[in-house]
Scaffold this active site. Structure first.
Site, mmCIF file in Angstrom:
data_model
loop_
_atom_site.group_PDB
_atom_site.id
_atom_site.type_symbol
_atom_site.label_atom_id
_atom_site.label_comp_id
_atom_site.label_asym_id
_atom_site.label_seq_id
_atom_site.Cartn_x
_atom_site.Cartn_y
_atom_site.Cartn_z
ATOM 1 N N ASP A 33 -27.119 -33.234 -18.415
ATOM 2 C CA ASP A 33 -26.274 -32.659 -17.306
ATOM 3 C C ASP A 33 -25.153 -33.677 -17.048
ATOM 4 O O ASP A 33 -25.446 -34.656 -16.534
ATOM 5 C CB ASP A 33 -27.319 -32.707 -15.960
ATOM 6 C CG ASP A 33 -26.580 -32.318 -14.799
ATOM 7 O OD1 ASP A 33 -25.406 -31.879 -14.773
ATOM 8 O OD2 ASP A 33 -27.088 -32.106 -13.586
ATOM 9 N N TRP A 44 -30.376 -36.003 -9.276
ATOM 10 C CA TRP A 44 -30.064 -34.552 -9.808
ATOM 11 C C TRP A 44 -30.928 -34.453 -11.165
ATOM 12 O O TRP A 44 -31.553 -33.428 -11.485
ATOM 13 C CB TRP A 44 -28.702 -34.528 -10.337
ATOM 14 C CG TRP A 44 -27.949 -34.267 -9.338
ATOM 15 C CD1 TRP A 44 -26.791 -35.225 -8.794
ATOM 16 C CD2 TRP A 44 -27.720 -33.139 -8.473
ATOM 17 N NE1 TRP A 44 -26.048 -34.626 -7.644
ATOM 18 C CE2 TRP A 44 -26.738 -33.251 -7.307
ATOM 19 C CE3 TRP A 44 -28.376 -31.970 -8.340
ATOM 20 C CZ2 TRP A 44 -26.451 -32.259 -6.434
ATOM 21 C CZ3 TRP A 44 -28.220 -30.967 -7.527
ATOM 22 C CH2 TRP A 44 -27.321 -31.086 -6.438
ATOM 23 N N LYS A 86 -16.851 -30.271 -9.964
ATOM 24 C CA LYS A 86 -16.863 -31.798 -9.544
ATOM 25 C C LYS A 86 -15.487 -32.450 -10.184
ATOM 26 O O LYS A 86 -14.574 -32.582 -9.696
ATOM 27 C CB LYS A 86 -18.095 -32.567 -10.220
ATOM 28 C CG LYS A 86 -19.379 -32.147 -9.968
ATOM 29 C CD LYS A 86 -19.686 -32.585 -8.314
ATOM 30 C CE LYS A 86 -21.137 -31.535 -7.703
ATOM 31 N NZ LYS A 86 -22.095 -31.736 -8.667
HETATM 32 C C1 PLP Z 1 -23.429 -31.067 -8.036
HETATM 33 C C2 PLP Z 1 -24.453 -31.494 -9.142
HETATM 34 C C3 PLP Z 1 -25.427 -30.509 -9.464
HETATM 35 C C4 PLP Z 1 -25.816 -29.232 -8.834
HETATM 36 O O1 PLP Z 1 -24.687 -28.244 -9.041
HETATM 37 P P1 PLP Z 1 -24.474 -26.878 -8.603
HETATM 38 O O2 PLP Z 1 -23.368 -26.116 -9.083
HETATM 39 O O3 PLP Z 1 -24.274 -26.867 -6.907
HETATM 40 O O4 PLP Z 1 -25.695 -26.184 -8.887
HETATM 41 C C5 PLP Z 1 -26.263 -30.789 -10.732
HETATM 42 N N1 PLP Z 1 -26.067 -31.973 -11.587
HETATM 43 C C6 PLP Z 1 -25.417 -32.845 -11.097
HETATM 44 C C7 PLP Z 1 -24.945 -34.175 -11.684
HETATM 45 C C8 PLP Z 1 -24.366 -32.721 -9.957
HETATM 46 O O5 PLP Z 1 -23.133 -33.438 -9.749
#
Ligand code: PLP
Length: 366
Positions: free
Chosen positions: A177, A100, A201
């Site tokens: 993130d 990511w 998540k």
């Molecule tokens: C799932 C995820 C993303 C992407 O998320 P989207 O909502 O599909 O754009 C980005 N960073 C992390 C750490 C993730 O787990």
């Protein structure tokens, strides 16, 4: 019957939240319609949005000089939006610790020329196969950077890290993130310039992205930034510059209330730590399974593991599925298995998985 759902995202939600949504879906609080059929600017939804923000501020002790935004486009849009709002013709540092943060880095690298700025790789653990976070002495940080970007929980590689003191010492704003572990443990919001997380998540349904950002950082977006992507414009309009994702915000607010009822993030952290310890202990104790992430950086939320005899993969997935342990197949980038054990995964689900790991190993180890 509800199964134990180990999906990485969209992921399991607390059952009481789903039951409340079900009860309220035809008639929310006596208004004769659901909350998702009324104006986002009317009193009903506005109250819920305000409550969601207040609860999130309380749960994470978010200081007043930080904006709390409920946006769309997922964490993936943040990869671009962060650069558009914060790069300012300067240079940004990216630390790559898994899939990511690598995506975030590549997106910023792609946009930087158009934004009149630069993007640098300030550290990477790719050589280790993304099995740890970088040590302070491996980082090449620019003290004049506009920001430094990290992913504090790598959902695919299962690496979690929050020991960011070496980065914070530069005084450069940290952009994190936290998509797959926001609200799983207390954090010191003050250590960050900006935190973002897609909700699907650990927070709620897909469709809303949480951004927590220090207000002094957002007043100078790149001139070409669309209005809905300007943090300052969204902050000035309570995230309602246009129609927000009302269903996702409504459900996230119920998840926040559920989390309060569990005792808040410090209390859920205790449970999360115990769940993760049980699962890693089983993986480490049984020779059939393997997790390669170095112990200090093992994620409490996403637990990738492999069967040392990969010819058993299909059988493992088939039997675990039949036992009500769902979606354990690993991400295609790393193969093997992955158990995501977010806040809403009951401890009994982890206990059932641990029992299955033992049982399967006993039947399939020579
Ligand atoms: C799932 C995820 C993303 C992407 O998320 P989207 O909502 O599909 O754009 C980005 N960073 C992390 C750490 C993730 O787990």
């Amino acid at each position: 019957m509800r199964v134990f759902n180990f999906s990485a995202g969209p992921a399991t939600l607390p059952q009481p939240v789903l039951e409340q949504v079900q009860r309220e879906l035809l008639d929310w609080h006596g208004i004769g319609s659901s909350l998702i059929e009324v104006s986002h600017r009317g009193p009903h939804f506005s109250a819920v949005r305000d409550e969601a923000e207040a609860r999130l501020r309380q749960l994470l002790a978010i200081p007043d000089d930080y904006a709390v935004l409920f946006l769309q486009g997922g964490a993936t849009l943040q990869f671009a939006q962060v650069a558009m709002n914060l790069l300012r013709g300067g240079s940004a540092d990216y630390i790559v610790t898994g899939a990511w943060s690598q995506k975030a880095y590549r997106e910023a690298l792609r946009l930087a020329p158009a934004l009149g700025g630069k993007v640098r790789l300030a550290g990477s653990t790719e050589e280790s196969g993304f099995t740890r976070a970088p040590r302070a002495d491996e980082l090449d940080l620019d003290p004049n950077a506009s920001y430094v970007h990290v992913c504090t929980n790598e959902t695919i590689h299962g690496v979690e890290w929050l020991d960011l003191d070496a980065i914070a010492a530069t005084g450069v704003p940290i952009v994190a993130d936290m998509s797959s572990h926001l609200l799983s443990r207390p954090i010191d919001v003050r250590q960050f310039g900006l935190i973002y997380a897609g909700a699907q998540k650990n927070v709620g349904p897909a469709g809303v992205t949480i951004v927590i950002v220090r207000r002094d950082l957002i007043n100078d977006p790149w001139v070409g930034t669309p209005s809905v992507m300007q943090y300052a414009a969204q902050d000035a309009n309570q995230s309602m510059l246009n129609t927000p994702p009302t269903f996702a915000i409504y459900v996230a607010n119920l998840v926040f209330a559920w989390l309060e009822a569990q005792g808040g993030v410090a209390a859920i952290e205790t449970v999360n730590r115990r769940k993760a310890e049980k699962l890693y202990a089983a993986i480490d104790a049984l020779p059939l399974y393997e997790n390669r992430v170095e112990v200090p950086w093992r994620s409490r939320m996403n637990v990738p593991f492999r069967l040392r005899d990969e010819s058993l993969n299909e059988r493992f997935l088939h039997e675990s599925d039949a036992a009500g342990l769902k979606y354990l197949k690993g991400h295609k980038m790393v193969g093997g298995m992955r158990a995501s054990i977010y806040n809403a995964m009951p401890e009994e689900g982890v206990d059932a998985l641990v029992a299955f790991l033992h049982d399967f190993a006993a039947r399939h180890t020579a």
